[in-house]
Design a protein around this motif. Structure first.
Motif, PDB file in Angstrom:
ATOM      1  N   HIS A  30      -0.792   5.471   9.144  1.00 25.59           N
ATOM      2  CA  HIS A  30      -0.064   4.224   8.939  1.00 25.59           C
ATOM      3  C   HIS A  30      -0.604   3.110   9.848  1.00 25.59           C
ATOM      4  O   HIS A  30      -0.603   1.938   9.476  1.00 25.59           O
ATOM      5  N   ASN A  40       4.061   3.168   0.253  1.00 27.24           N
ATOM      6  CA  ASN A  40       3.130   4.230  -0.152  1.00 27.24           C
ATOM      7  C   ASN A  40       2.402   4.860   1.036  1.00 27.24           C
ATOM      8  O   ASN A  40       1.618   5.791   0.864  1.00 27.24           O
ATOM      9  N   SER A  41       2.637   4.337   2.216  1.00 15.00           N
ATOM     10  CA  SER A  41       1.916   4.835   3.389  1.00 15.00           C
ATOM     11  C   SER A  41       2.580   6.094   3.936  1.00 15.00           C
ATOM     12  O   SER A  41       3.760   6.077   4.282  1.00 15.00           O
ATOM     13  N   PRO A  42       1.850   7.226   4.014  1.00 15.29           N
ATOM     14  CA  PRO A  42       2.453   8.436   4.595  1.00 15.29           C
ATOM     15  C   PRO A  42       2.674   8.246   6.087  1.00 15.29           C
ATOM     16  O   PRO A  42       1.863   7.590   6.754  1.00 15.29           O
ATOM     17  N   ARG A  43       3.743   8.798   6.602  1.00 12.23           N
ATOM     18  CA  ARG A  43       4.094   8.576   8.003  1.00 12.23           C
ATOM     19  C   ARG A  43       4.162   9.896   8.763  1.00 12.23           C
ATOM     20  O   ARG A  43       4.660  10.889   8.237  1.00 12.23           O
ATOM     21  N   SER A  44       3.691   9.894   9.991  1.00 10.76           N
ATOM     22  CA  SER A  44       3.878  11.066  10.850  1.00 10.76           C
ATOM     23  C   SER A  44       3.364  10.778  12.249  1.00 10.76           C
ATOM     24  O   SER A  44       2.553   9.871  12.454  1.00 10.76           O
ATOM     25  N   SER A 166       7.145  13.966   9.675  1.00  5.37           N
ATOM     26  CA  SER A 166       6.236  13.581   8.596  1.00  5.37           C
ATOM     27  C   SER A 166       7.032  13.299   7.331  1.00  5.37           C
ATOM     28  O   SER A 166       7.842  14.120   6.927  1.00  5.37           O
ATOM     29  N   VAL A 168       7.004  10.831   3.371  1.00  7.67           N
ATOM     30  CA  VAL A 168       6.430   9.822   2.498  1.00  7.67           C
ATOM     31  C   VAL A 168       7.533   9.396   1.543  1.00  7.67           C
ATOM     32  O   VAL A 168       8.332  10.227   1.105  1.00  7.67           O
ATOM     33  N   ILE A 173       7.920  15.544   4.333  1.00  5.29           N
ATOM     34  CA  ILE A 173       6.790  16.288   3.763  1.00  5.29           C
ATOM     35  C   ILE A 173       7.022  17.754   4.110  1.00  5.29           C
ATOM     36  O   ILE A 173       7.088  18.124   5.291  1.00  5.29           O
ATOM     37  N   ILE A 417      -2.544   7.958  -1.276  1.00  2.52           N
ATOM     38  CA  ILE A 417      -2.088   9.304  -1.669  1.00  2.52           C
ATOM     39  C   ILE A 417      -2.297   9.547  -3.162  1.00  2.52           C
ATOM     40  O   ILE A 417      -2.496  10.680  -3.578  1.00  2.52           O
TER      41      ILE A 417
END
Ligand code: SF4
Length: 587
Positions: A30, A40-44, A166, A168, A173, A417
């Motif tokens: 991110h 749409n940005s995966p986060r973790s 994590s 999305v 996730i 993704i």
């Protein structure tokens, strides 16, 4: 009695305040890859792997504090249990490290303060932070020497997952991964590279053989229940013999683990795509750096063809590009950005040329008087403005070009993704077809030649059947989110691409099951809420929970065999503290 606290810097992360910057969020994707991709940005948040490795490998009893709040940190210090406190920090977190060191001095003056991490390369650090020692280079060796321990003891690999918190589209996730730390440093010695320079421009292995890596994977599987791993090694394919051994061990044990890795283009080319697929690489980070042929590692390589070949075989590629190199001007910088986008990699990292202390390039720029010496250290993270005098760009312009590059990639190819889902399904189709074709033609894997060659007697490829199943599972991870990806796509091209990918999934794997449909509805629901939050706050920055891990006295621990692993597990107590209270939204 000696007792060590190893801590990362305190929260909040990704928030502009007295001590930190909004554009330095402790999130890899991110922060600098899917940065302009909104929902749409995966986060973790990735764990501070190095601290766990150190604690696992020194005899002094230790505690690792990951993602502490200020209160978590001060409570830990106030316990008065520690003779030494190690603070690990990167350059932009210098003010956090400074505040932490000051607190220790004021409240526990008897404690020795040890600084570590990339931040210690900052020149003249003594005038900024009050500390006792600096841990240079590789931390396990340095601390073993410092505490007078045996430096030759074998390394015990810790079982550490890759990330916490994590999600999305607001949905957690579900698929988790373990972290494998094969080694540190890189012998390629690119002039700008802080990791290479931090470790004396050479590679130091923690896991010397493929068997050792395989054992570390087994340990993670046993303790964390994972079969997918992030290989945290600057250039994994560069150690080609070890990679070959790893594949051979997996084949011998019939275990088709999957991996994401960092590797330079020349090392990837050397190993070849058939090997990488067979080994289970499903994600590669490749530094393409520049359109100009100025880096040894990309010289003479057709990067477009390489990336397309990897993707056609199911390997998602993150290509990273450097902006504001010496030769960039207002015309050719657009050509660079377009060149990177034209590779059609799943993801692109655009990073400003970040002159990091300790590197050859930093020294050169400093000697030439181009460096802005007074530029605040906390702003030197490569995602805001440059901190040197570029002949063709002002500081605000550098920020603008960067943001526009991210936006252009997103608008051209849609959510990262979505691209990864496409690569995963394409790879499964290609692997299935390839396996059937080879069986019909009597081709078998030749580990010496790193390719499939003819054998007089055709044999079924049992390992590739397992690999195919692992590729199916990897692709299926994306399925519950596909419809949501379409809904939040930036334009009609991305919507069409999303529909095409859903059809490809249906054609390849059959229609979605009831369970998959329910999961898909759940992701749609969390996405609606997440989108409302986005509209309300503009930015969503959840803070990771603090993790406190205690490593008791392990002076009698000697050999990293199976029995010791059990012992190590017993001795390690992981305490997630205050999880609910530490999750907050902020701008
Ligand atoms: S190849 Fe990558 S890791 Fe190695 S020195 Fe160059 S930039 Fe650093």
């Amino acid at each position: 009695m000696k007792k060590l606290l190893l801590t990362g810097v305190f929260k909040p992360y990704g928030v502009s305040d007295e001590y930190g910057e909004a554009l330095c969020s402790m999130e890899l994707l991110h922060n600098q890859v899917t940065r302009e991709q909104g929902i749409n940005s995966p986060r973790s948040n990735n764990l501070s792997f190095g601290l766990y490795l150190i604690a696992e490998n020194i005899e002094v009893p230790s505690t690792v504090l990951d993602f502490p709040s200020w209160k978590d940190f001060t409570n830990e210090v106030d316990k008065g249990q520690y003779s030494h406190i190690g603070i690990s920090f990167i350059v932009p977190n210098i003010l956090k490290a400074k505040r932490m060191a000051r607190y220790i001095r004021q409240h526990r003056p008897e404690v020795k303060i040890i600084l570590g991490g990339h931040g210690v390369a900052i020149p003249d650090l003594k005038n900024m932070i009050d500390y006792d020692e600096i841990c240079y280079g590789e931390g396990v060796l340095w601390l073993r020497k410092y505490f007078g321990e045996n430096t030759d003891k074998p390394i015990i690999h810790p079982a550490v997952r890759t990330s916490v918190r994590s999600f999305v589209y607001g949905a957690p996730i579900m698929v988790k991964a373990g972290t494998i730390l094969p080694g540190v440093g890189c012998q390629n010695s690119c002039s700008f590279c802080s990791t290479s320079h931090k470790f004396d421009r050479k590679y130091t292995a923690f896991l010397n053989t493929g068997r050792e890596i395989f054992d570390a994977c087994c340990k993670d599987e046993e303790e964390l229940g994972v079969e997918d791993f992030a290989l945290m090694d600057e250039n994994f394919c560069k150690s080609d013999m070890r990679a070959r051994q790893l594949l051979s061990e997996m084949e011998k044990e019939q275990k088709a683990y999957t991996f994401s890795a960092f590797s330079s283009a020349e090392a990837v080319t050397q190993m070849g795509v058939d090997f990488l697929v067979r080994m289970g690489i499903n994600f590669l980070w490749i530094g393409v750096e520049s359109k100009e042929d100025i880096f040894e590692k990309t010289k003479g390589i057709d990067l477009h063809a390489l990336i397309a070949d990897l993707q056609d075989h199911g390997i998602s590629v993150l290509a990273s590009l450097i902006l504001f190199l010496e030769h960039h001007d207002k015309k050719n910088i657009h050509e660079e950005i377009d060149w990177a986008i034209s590779m059609k990699s799943d993801l692109v990292q655009f990073m400003q040329l970040g002159l990091s202390p300790g590197t050859r390039l930093y020294k050169e720029y400093d000697e030439q008087g181009k460096l802005m010496r007074d530029f605040p250290w906390q702003r030197r993270h490569g995602q805001d403005t440059i901190w040197f005098n570029h002949p063709n760009f002002t500081l605000p312009e550098s920020s603008e070009y960067l943001i526009n590059a991210f936006k252009k990639k997103y608008e051209t190819h849609g959510p990262g993704i979505l691209n990864m889902a496409h690569t995963a399904v394409k790879g499964y189709i290609a692997a299935k077809k390839g396996m059937e074709m080879r069986e019909a033609q009597g081709l078998v894997w030749n580990p010496q030649a790193l390719k499939y060659t003819k054998k007089s007697k055709a044999e079924p490829d049992q390992f590739m059947k397992l690999r195919l199943e692992s590729m199916r599972k990897s692709a299926m991870k994306f399925r519950p989110a596909l419809k949501t990806m379409i809904k939040y796509s930036p334009n009609k091209e991305a919507v069409q691409k999303g529909r095409m990918i859903i059809e490809l999934f249906n054609k390849t794997f059959g229609s979605a099951t009831i369970k998959e449909r329910v999961m898909s509805l759940a992701v749609s629901a969390t996405a609606i809420l997440e989108n409302l939050r986005f509209k309300k706050y503009g930015v969503i920055m959840r803070q990771p929970p603090v993790l406190r891990t205690i490593y008791k006295d392990r002076s009698r621990q000697t050999v990293p065999d199976h029995a010791d692993r059990k012992l190590s597990k017993l001795k390690t107590i992981i305490e997630p503290v205050n999880v609910a209270a530490s999750v907050s939204l902020t701008d």
